[in-house]
Every structure is written in C-alpha cells, then in structure tokens.
Write an enzyme that holds these catalytic residues in place. Structure first.
Site, PDB file in Angstrom:
ATOM      1  N   ASP A 161       0.879  -1.167   0.000  1.00 47.63           N
ATOM      2  CA  ASP A 161       0.000   0.000   0.000  1.00 47.63           C
ATOM      3  C   ASP A 161       0.923   1.225   0.000  1.00 47.63           C
ATOM      4  OD1 ASP A 161      -2.307   1.638   0.493  1.00 47.63           O
ATOM      5  OD2 ASP A 161      -1.577   1.814   2.541  1.00 47.63           O
ATOM      6  N   ASP A 214      -0.179   5.271   0.548  1.00 46.93           N
ATOM      7  CA  ASP A 214      -0.452   6.309   1.565  1.00 46.93           C
ATOM      8  C   ASP A 214      -0.449   5.685   2.957  1.00 46.93           C
ATOM      9  OD1 ASP A 214      -2.924   8.058  -0.465  1.00 46.93           O
ATOM     10  OD2 ASP A 214      -0.755   8.253  -0.362  1.00 46.93           O
ATOM     11  N   LYS A 222      -9.086  -1.684  -3.043  1.00 45.65           N
ATOM     12  CA  LYS A 222      -9.039  -2.622  -1.901  1.00 45.65           C
ATOM     13  C   LYS A 222     -10.216  -2.339  -0.989  1.00 45.65           C
ATOM     14  CE  LYS A 222      -5.226  -0.578  -1.274  1.00 45.65           C
ATOM     15  NZ  LYS A 222      -4.039   0.019  -0.675  1.00 45.65           N
ATOM     16  N   ASP A 227      -1.736  -0.072   5.864  1.00 39.21           N
ATOM     17  CA  ASP A 227      -1.962   0.719   7.091  1.00 39.21           C
ATOM     18  C   ASP A 227      -3.431   0.839   7.462  1.00 39.21           C
ATOM     19  OD1 ASP A 227      -2.788   4.007   6.414  1.00 39.21           O
ATOM     20  OD2 ASP A 227      -2.398   2.565   4.808  1.00 39.21           O
TER      21      ASP A 227
HETATM   22  O1  LIG Z   1      -9.197   8.610   0.440  1.00 35.86           O
HETATM   23  C1  LIG Z   1      -8.479   7.899  -0.278  1.00 35.86           C
HETATM   24  O2  LIG Z   1      -8.603   7.839  -1.504  1.00 35.86           O
HETATM   25  C2  LIG Z   1      -7.484   7.024   0.422  1.00 35.86           C
HETATM   26  O3  LIG Z   1      -7.283   7.383   1.739  1.00 35.86           O
HETATM   27  C3  LIG Z   1      -6.127   6.955  -0.075  1.00 35.86           C
HETATM   28  O4  LIG Z   1      -5.731   7.708  -0.996  1.00 35.86           O
HETATM   29  C4  LIG Z   1      -5.566   5.610   0.240  1.00 35.86           C
HETATM   30  O5  LIG Z   1      -4.462   5.322  -0.503  1.00 35.86           O
HETATM   31  P1  LIG Z   1      -3.626   3.988  -0.134  1.00 35.86           P
HETATM   32  O6  LIG Z   1      -3.422   4.032   1.381  1.00 35.86           O
HETATM   33  O7  LIG Z   1      -4.464   2.822  -0.558  1.00 35.86           O
HETATM   34  O8  LIG Z   1      -2.333   4.152  -0.903  1.00 35.86           O
HETATM   35 MG   LIG Z   2      -2.789   3.383   3.041  1.00 41.93          MG
END
Ligand SMILES: O=C(O)[C@H](O)[C@H](O)COP(=O)(O)O
Ligand SMILES: [Mg+2]
Length: 310
Positions: free
Chosen positions: A27, A29, A231, A256
């Site tokens: 992942d 973010d 996901k 996370d």
């Molecule tokens: O709000 C969103 O789109 C998500 O929080 C976000 O961008 C998640 O990204 P990831 O943790 O799957 O990389």
């Molecule tokens: Mg994330």
C-alpha cells in the site's frame, strides 16, 4: 482469528517472515509516505527486498493519480519502481468498467466521474468515454438554471450509464447534484474506493468515501455503498493476480488500514498480511474484541524490516 505477530526488533523473525514470500504488495499512503514525505528507511527497505530477489508491487486506493503519475512520484522520491509495478484503484476501476462490464458496448456507454485526473487518464487508456472529473465547467456554484436542468433532465447527457466516484479535491454541490441526478436515471453506481480518510502530512483529511460515495449512497436511499474497485475488492485482487501471475501463498500484503489493505489480503487468501502503524491503523484497532479483521504480522514502520540485511 489468531493474534498478530509483532516483528519489530526481532531479526530472526523478520528474516523468516521475508523468506516466506516472493512478492510484497505495498500500500502507499500511510505505508511508504505521508503526502510527499517518504518515511525514513523505506527506500533502503524496498532496495533490500529487491536484492533478496523479492518483487514489490504498489497497490494504492488513491485514485487521484494514474500509474504513470505514480511512477513519477515513486521516481521523484527515489523509490525503485517501473510503471508495471503500480496498480491503483483508478486503473482497477477502468479495467473493470471496460473489460468486465464492457461499458463501451452498453446502451449508455459514458461514465460521469467525480474525481481527479488519475481516473480520467485510466478511463481514457481503456477507451471508456467519460465527462465530469476535472472539467472546469463544474468548478463553480450551482445556479437556478442548474437546478432546473438537473431536475427535468435537460442538463444530463443521455449516454451516461455509470457514475464513478473517487477522491475529488474540488468536490462541490453541483458535482454531487449532477451525480445524484444520473443515479436517479438508473445509472450504475461505482466507486474507485471508499476510504473514509486520507493520511496526509502526518494527519488525516477527508477520504474518497467521505467526499463522494458515502454522501451519494445516503442520497440514493439506505446508504447502500457502491461497488468499489479498490481494496478490499477481490476484483482488484483477481486483476493483480492475473497481471503479475502471483502465487498467492507466496504473496504478502503490507498496509496501514485494516478494512481495506489487511481485509484485501485476507479475503484474497494471500500467504500473509503485514500491518504498519505509520498510517491510519493503531494497534488497538486489531487488538480490540470486535476488530474488523486482524493481520498475521505487524511492525511499527516498514523500515523495521531493514534489519534483515544487518
Ligand atoms: O481517500 C483515499 O482515496 C485514500 O485514503 C487513499 O488515498 C488511500 O491510498 P492507499 O493508502 O491505498 O495508498
Ligand atoms: Mg494506506
């Protein structure tokens, strides 16, 4: 559900953990970075995994960027990757719409987008026609004429048969009203992802779910959430497996967020799941009695895996 095994500081356990897998689905973010701040040691850890012959795939729910955009970000942040290693929710949604729904051959082939350029780029790469998205004509206050045109349908494109919503940094009343009007015509309701928050600058901000799919789900009645292609969707897992020819037993999901990343790995029957505590998830989230799910392993931060090279 068995108790997650804490790996931080346990070199032997970390080596044993890494040796279990050929592929690590990372992942982004909250795991690799917070906004444009890469967490300490992430680069070295990715490089260490590559030196051990492990493959790393970046599987993100953030639909604001296309695969190319993510490659630019990874490269700018010195994280070793190629465009083939990126699989985001915008791409997952575009291939689902084009190849599973075969939207282009539907009576109403067009998609109304709430979201950023990442979604538009990936829909275009799959030859799916769309409107909305980053169109500057929608970045304004709603007018009495808009109310009339949306109410009587004259303001709607008759070829729109699907509404796709994701994280939109320019969300407004006009966009939500337009999406709601299309949904009332019977358009299929889909989301790139439904994350409630976005980890950014070591804090949290409104996520894709909070800005678009949850409000629309409430508007259309009953709050029933749309099909989400990010996901924990197993359509995304199937697409990732197919593209990377995964051996699921030798693949680990690193994330996370319990309800997206870890659920994605567990529902996908991957060989393992590793939770990191640098993003949304806190230890209590998977230790509490009514935890939505539990990871097999956890560390404080990704770079804790780095001891494997010591
Ligand atoms: O709000 C969103 O789109 C998500 O929080 C976000 O961008 C998640 O990204 P990831 O943790 O799957 O990389
Ligand atoms: Mg994330």
């Amino acid at each position: 559900m068995s108790s997650p095994k804490y790996l931080t500081g346990d070199k032997a356990a970390i080596n044993e953990f890494i040796d279990k897998f050929d592929t690590f689905l990372f992942d982004c973010d909250g795991v690799l970075w917070s906004g444009d701040h890469v967490f300490d040691g992430v680069i070295d850890t990715i490089q260490m995994l590559h030196e051990k012959g492990k493959r790393t795939v970046f599987v993100t729910n953030n639909s604001t960027k296309s695969r190319q955009d993510y490659l630019k970000k990874l490269t700018a942040l010195n994280i070793p990757a190629t465009v083939e290693d990126v699989f985001g929710s915008a791409y997952s949604s575009a291939i689902y719409i084009s190849r599973v729904l075969k939207q282009a051959s539907q009576p109403k082939p067009k998609v109304f987008v709430i979201g950023e350029a990442g979604i538009e780029t990936e829909l275009a790469s799959e030859n799916v026609d769309f409107l909305g998205g980053t169109d500057p004509a929608l970045r304004r206050d709603i007018t009495p004429e808009d109310f009339k045109a949306l109410a009587d349908g004259t303001g709607l494109d008759p070829d729109v048969g699907l509404v796709l919503c994701g994280l939109d940094f320019h969300i407004n009343y006009l966009k939500l009203s337009t999406a709601f009007a299309y949904l009332r015509t019977g358009a299929t309701f889909m989301a790139t992802n439904t994350d409630s928050t976005l980890p950014m600058n070591h804090s949290f901000f409104p996520g894709a779910g909070s800005v678009s799919s949850i409000p629309l789900a409430n508007m259309v009645g009953g709050g029933k959430m749309p099909v989400a292609c990010g996901k924990p969707s197993q359509a995304m897992m199937d697409a990732v497996e197919g593209k990377f020819q995964l051996d699921r037993a030798r693949t680990c999901m690193v994330g996370d967020r319990l309800e997206t990343d870890i659920k994605f790995g567990i529902d996908g029957r991957l060989g393992g799941t590793l939770a990191v505590l640098t993003g949304v998830m806190k230890k209590h989230d998977f230790e509490k009695e009514d935890a939505v799910t539990r990871p097999a392993f956890y560390v404080d931060k990704v770079s804790d895996l780095g001891v494997a090279t010591d």
